[in-house]
Design a protein around this motif. Structure first.
Motif, PDB file in Angstrom:
ATOM      1  N   GLU A 104       0.860  -1.183   0.000  1.00 24.48           N
ATOM      2  CA  GLU A 104       0.000   0.000   0.000  1.00 24.48           C
ATOM      3  C   GLU A 104       0.895   1.231   0.000  1.00 24.48           C
ATOM      4  N   THR A 105       0.666   2.122  -0.949  1.00 27.22           N
ATOM      5  CA  THR A 105       1.505   3.307  -1.111  1.00 27.22           C
ATOM      6  C   THR A 105       0.622   4.537  -1.230  1.00 27.22           C
ATOM      7  N   TYR A 106       0.970   5.596  -0.487  1.00 27.41           N
ATOM      8  CA  TYR A 106       0.299   6.879  -0.677  1.00 27.41           C
ATOM      9  C   TYR A 106       1.236   7.785  -1.455  1.00 27.41           C
ATOM     10  N   ARG A 107       0.744   8.318  -2.559  1.00 26.47           N
ATOM     11  CA  ARG A 107       1.551   9.191  -3.411  1.00 26.47           C
ATOM     12  C   ARG A 107       1.070  10.627  -3.215  1.00 26.47           C
ATOM     13  N   GLU A 108       1.782  11.357  -2.375  1.00 22.56           N
ATOM     14  CA  GLU A 108       1.393  12.709  -1.973  1.00 22.56           C
ATOM     15  C   GLU A 108       1.207  13.638  -3.173  1.00 22.56           C
ATOM     16  N   GLU A 109       2.121  13.563  -4.148  1.00 21.71           N
ATOM     17  CA  GLU A 109       2.043  14.466  -5.300  1.00 21.71           C
ATOM     18  C   GLU A 109       0.771  14.267  -6.117  1.00 21.71           C
ATOM     19  N   ARG A 110       0.179  13.086  -6.042  1.00 18.49           N
ATOM     20  CA  ARG A 110      -1.068  12.794  -6.772  1.00 18.49           C
ATOM     21  C   ARG A 110      -2.289  12.767  -5.849  1.00 18.49           C
ATOM     22  N   TYR A 159      -3.819   6.961  -3.409  1.00 16.53           N
ATOM     23  CA  TYR A 159      -3.330   5.670  -2.914  1.00 16.53           C
ATOM     24  C   TYR A 159      -3.193   4.701  -4.077  1.00 16.53           C
ATOM     25  N   LYS A 160      -2.243   3.775  -3.925  1.00 17.27           N
ATOM     26  CA  LYS A 160      -2.111   2.632  -4.826  1.00 17.27           C
ATOM     27  C   LYS A 160      -1.990   1.416  -3.924  1.00 17.27           C
ATOM     28  N   LEU A 161      -2.963   0.522  -4.048  1.00 19.76           N
ATOM     29  CA  LEU A 161      -3.008  -0.685  -3.227  1.00 19.76           C
ATOM     30  C   LEU A 161      -2.829  -1.883  -4.143  1.00 19.76           C
ATOM     31  N   ASP A 162      -1.729  -2.616  -3.962  1.00 21.71           N
ATOM     32  CA  ASP A 162      -1.475  -3.824  -4.739  1.00 21.71           C
ATOM     33  C   ASP A 162      -2.058  -5.014  -3.989  1.00 21.71           C
ATOM     34  N   LEU A 163      -2.953  -5.742  -4.664  1.00 19.71           N
ATOM     35  CA  LEU A 163      -3.655  -6.873  -4.066  1.00 19.71           C
ATOM     36  C   LEU A 163      -3.303  -8.149  -4.804  1.00 19.71           C
ATOM     37  N   GLU A 164      -3.048  -9.213  -4.067  1.00 16.32           N
ATOM     38  CA  GLU A 164      -2.733 -10.504  -4.669  1.00 16.32           C
ATOM     39  C   GLU A 164      -4.017 -11.292  -4.915  1.00 16.32           C
ATOM     40  N   VAL A 165      -4.081 -11.922  -6.081  1.00 13.14           N
ATOM     41  CA  VAL A 165      -5.209 -12.783  -6.438  1.00 13.14           C
ATOM     42  C   VAL A 165      -4.647 -14.175  -6.711  1.00 13.14           C
ATOM     43  N   GLY A 166      -4.908 -15.093  -5.807  1.00 13.91           N
ATOM     44  CA  GLY A 166      -4.494 -16.477  -6.002  1.00 13.91           C
ATOM     45  C   GLY A 166      -2.994 -16.691  -6.106  1.00 13.91           C
ATOM     46  N   GLN A 185      -0.954 -15.460  -8.007  1.00 12.40           N
ATOM     47  CA  GLN A 185      -0.454 -15.411  -9.372  1.00 12.40           C
ATOM     48  C   GLN A 185      -0.741 -14.080 -10.066  1.00 12.40           C
ATOM     49  N   TYR A 186      -1.831 -13.455  -9.713  1.00 13.78           N
ATOM     50  CA  TYR A 186      -2.256 -12.232 -10.383  1.00 13.78           C
ATOM     51  C   TYR A 186      -2.307 -11.083  -9.394  1.00 13.78           C
ATOM     52  N   GLN A 187      -2.496  -9.881  -9.923  1.00 14.02           N
ATOM     53  CA  GLN A 187      -2.511  -8.707  -9.073  1.00 14.02           C
ATOM     54  C   GLN A 187      -3.577  -7.723  -9.545  1.00 14.02           C
ATOM     55  N   ILE A 188      -4.247  -7.114  -8.573  1.00 12.37           N
ATOM     56  CA  ILE A 188      -5.139  -5.992  -8.855  1.00 12.37           C
ATOM     57  C   ILE A 188      -4.497  -4.766  -8.231  1.00 12.37           C
ATOM     58  N   GLU A 189      -4.401  -3.695  -9.010  1.00 13.96           N
ATOM     59  CA  GLU A 189      -3.928  -2.425  -8.492  1.00 13.96           C
ATOM     60  C   GLU A 189      -5.160  -1.548  -8.272  1.00 13.96           C
ATOM     61  N   LEU A 190      -5.394  -1.192  -7.017  1.00 13.87           N
ATOM     62  CA  LEU A 190      -6.530  -0.345  -6.661  1.00 13.87           C
ATOM     63  C   LEU A 190      -6.007   1.070  -6.459  1.00 13.87           C
ATOM     64  N   PHE A 191      -6.479   1.997  -7.288  1.00 16.11           N
ATOM     65  CA  PHE A 191      -6.041   3.385  -7.223  1.00 16.11           C
ATOM     66  C   PHE A 191      -7.154   4.274  -6.696  1.00 16.11           C
ATOM     67  N   SER A 192      -6.761   5.335  -5.994  1.00 11.76           N
ATOM     68  CA  SER A 192      -7.708   6.395  -5.644  1.00 11.76           C
ATOM     69  C   SER A 192      -7.160   7.687  -6.230  1.00 11.76           C
ATOM     70  N   PHE A 193      -8.018   8.463  -6.850  1.00 12.77           N
ATOM     71  CA  PHE A 193      -7.662   9.783  -7.353  1.00 12.77           C
ATOM     72  C   PHE A 193      -8.781  10.727  -6.934  1.00 12.77           C
ATOM     73  N   PRO A 194      -8.468  11.980  -6.656  1.00 10.84           N
ATOM     74  CA  PRO A 194      -9.528  12.906  -6.265  1.00 10.84           C
ATOM     75  C   PRO A 194     -10.498  13.167  -7.417  1.00 10.84           C
ATOM     76  N   GLY A 195     -11.782  12.943  -7.167  1.00 11.02           N
ATOM     77  CA  GLY A 195     -12.834  13.262  -8.141  1.00 11.02           C
ATOM     78  C   GLY A 195     -12.758  12.554  -9.471  1.00 11.02           C
ATOM     79  N   PRO A 196     -12.578  11.235  -9.501  1.00  9.80           N
ATOM     80  CA  PRO A 196     -12.546  10.562 -10.800  1.00  9.80           C
ATOM     81  C   PRO A 196     -13.927  10.606 -11.468  1.00  9.80           C
TER      82      PRO A 196
END
Length: 129
Positions: free
Chosen positions: A35-41, A44-51, A53-64
């Protein structure tokens, strides 16, 4: 000839980071890899493991901006997760208040599946192995 080995990750942008983090980690049970918080943006970027073998990257951006998914919109249609037992999986996510469609049969494979949505309405599928 291009040789693609496998899908490395799927990226999802959410509107409410804490709500989506809870959904993907607690309801779906995905393991947090990083889990990483990117202050300049302000993101958050949350890397999640799936089984494992795979990965989901969950991003948050203000007002998407919102993205239509119904009626069927052009673009990525849904993200499907393989499960061993569809009734057990449906029971589990229903316990968290997640609404699923009735279980259906894939006409081509004969496998059972159902759809549901994440907190932003992203269409997700459970597909029985």
């Amino acid at each position: 000839m291009l040789k693609l080995n496998k899908i490395h990750h799927v990226a999802i942008i959410c509107s409410d980071y804490e709500k989506s983090k809870h959904f993907y980690t607690e309801v779906l049970g995905l393991k947090v890899a990083l889990e990483t918080y990117r202050e300049e943006r302000r993101s958050y970027k949350l890397d999640l493991e799936v089984g494992g073998q795979y990965q989901i990257e969950l991003f948050s951006f203000p007002g998407p901006p919102g993205r239509p998914s119904r009626p069927e919109a052009a673009g990525l249609r849904h993200l499907a997760f393989e499960v061993d037992n569809i009734e057990e999986a449906v029971f589990h996510i229903n316990e968290y208040g997640v609404v699923t469609e009735p279980i259906r049969i894939d006409e081509t494979t004969g496998k059972r599946f159902t759809f549901f949505a994440d907190p932003d309405g992203l269409p997700l599928e459970l597909y029985e192995r």
